[in-house]
Design a protein around this motif. Structure first.
Motif, mmCIF file in Angstrom:
data_model
loop_
_atom_site.group_PDB
_atom_site.id
_atom_site.type_symbol
_atom_site.label_atom_id
_atom_site.label_comp_id
_atom_site.label_asym_id
_atom_site.label_seq_id
_atom_site.Cartn_x
_atom_site.Cartn_y
_atom_site.Cartn_z
ATOM 1 N N TRP A 121 -3.849 1.028 -5.926
ATOM 2 C CA TRP A 121 -4.484 0.698 -4.784
ATOM 3 C C TRP A 121 -5.341 1.615 -4.749
ATOM 4 O O TRP A 121 -6.701 0.885 -4.304
ATOM 5 C CB TRP A 121 -3.560 0.501 -3.317
ATOM 6 C CG TRP A 121 -3.352 -0.615 -3.658
ATOM 7 C CD1 TRP A 121 -1.668 -0.916 -3.615
ATOM 8 C CD2 TRP A 121 -3.472 -2.025 -3.510
ATOM 9 N NE1 TRP A 121 -1.531 -2.452 -3.326
ATOM 10 C CE2 TRP A 121 -2.663 -2.868 -2.794
ATOM 11 C CE3 TRP A 121 -4.345 -2.369 -2.951
ATOM 12 C CZ2 TRP A 121 -2.027 -4.663 -3.373
ATOM 13 C CZ3 TRP A 121 -4.813 -4.371 -3.254
ATOM 14 C CH2 TRP A 121 -3.969 -4.937 -3.263
ATOM 15 N N ASN A 175 2.559 0.634 -4.159
ATOM 16 C CA ASN A 175 1.817 0.060 -5.376
ATOM 17 C C ASN A 175 2.623 -0.481 -6.390
ATOM 18 O O ASN A 175 1.937 0.074 -7.640
ATOM 19 C CB ASN A 175 1.329 2.108 -5.730
ATOM 20 C CG ASN A 175 0.158 2.431 -4.953
ATOM 21 O OD1 ASN A 175 -0.873 1.966 -4.083
ATOM 22 N ND2 ASN A 175 0.605 3.995 -4.741
ATOM 23 N N MET A 203 -4.897 4.826 1.737
ATOM 24 C CA MET A 203 -4.135 3.439 1.648
ATOM 25 C C MET A 203 -3.053 3.072 2.512
ATOM 26 O O MET A 203 -2.972 1.420 3.031
ATOM 27 C CB MET A 203 -3.757 3.399 0.104
ATOM 28 C CG MET A 203 -4.733 2.808 -0.673
ATOM 29 S SD MET A 203 -5.786 1.471 -0.752
ATOM 30 C CE MET A 203 -7.489 2.084 0.106
ATOM 31 N N LYS A 239 0.779 -1.085 -0.135
ATOM 32 C CA LYS A 239 0.280 -0.060 0.163
ATOM 33 C C LYS A 239 0.472 1.085 -0.358
ATOM 34 O O LYS A 239 0.629 2.463 0.022
ATOM 35 C CB LYS A 239 -0.641 0.070 0.734
ATOM 36 C CG LYS A 239 -1.992 -1.827 1.355
ATOM 37 C CD LYS A 239 -3.094 -1.160 0.161
ATOM 38 C CE LYS A 239 -4.135 -2.027 0.474
ATOM 39 N NZ LYS A 239 -3.671 -3.399 0.022
#
Length: 145
Positions: free
Chosen positions: A52, A47, A72, A44
Motif C-alpha cells: 500500500w 499489506n 497507510m 493497510k
C-alpha cells in the motif's frame, strides 16, 4: 381496534419489496461499500493484497508526519470507519466514501502509471454517489425532522 392483518400490511408497506430493482441495487451497493472499505482498511495493516505505501504520492508523503506505512495505518482506520458509517447511515456514508475516493483519485493522478487505478476509483466514486442517492429513498432508519 387493530387487527393482525392491518398491522402486517402496515409493516409490509413501510419496507420496500425485495422484488423492487431499486431496493435490490441499494442493498447490493450498501453491502459492497460496507465490506470493501473495511477489508481494504484492515489490509493497510497487513499489506497482503498489495504494498500500500507505493500508492501514496511522494508529495503527500512529504507533508504527512511519519513514514508512508504510518500514513497507510491512518488510511486504514479511516476506511474501516467509512465502511461502518455506510453500514449504519448509508445516506451519509455514501457521500463520505465518495469524498474519500475523490481524495484517492487526486493522489493517484499525481503518480505516473496509476491512471488506470484512478479511473477504476472514479467508477467506485460513482457507485458511492448512487448509494447515497438510493439511501435517500430506501434507508428505512431515516427520520423526518
Amino acid at each position: 381496534m387493530s387487527s393482525a392483518t392491518t398491522t402486517t400490511t402496515s409493516t409490509a408497506s413501510r419496507r420496500p419489496a425485495l422484488s423492487d430493482p431499486g431496493y435490490q441495487a441499494f442493498v447490493i451497493l450498501r453491502t459492497g461499500f460496507t465490506v470493501a472499505p473495511i477489508l481494504f482498511g484492515l489490509d493497510k495493516f497487513a499489506n497482503l493484497l498489495v504494498d500500500w505505501p507505493t500508492y501514496l504520492a511522494p508529495w503527500i508523503n512529504d507533508i504527512v508526519p511519519g513514514s508512508a506505512q504510518a500514513a497507510m495505518y491512518a488510511v486504514g482506520v479511516i476506511e474501516i470507519v467509512a465502511g461502518l458509517v455506510v453500514a449504519l447511515a448509508p445516506r451519509f456514508g455514501g457521500w463520505l466514501v465518495a469524498g474519500w475516493l475523490a481524495g484517492i483519485i487526486v493522489n493517484l493522478l499525481t503518480i505516473p502509471g496509476y491512471y488506470d487505478v484512478a479511473l477504476r476509483d472514479f467508477g467506485l466514486l460513482l457507485g458511492a454517489v448512487a448509494l447515497a442517492r438510493l439511501a435517500q429513498r430506501y434507508d428505512t432508519k431515516r427520520q423526518s425532522y
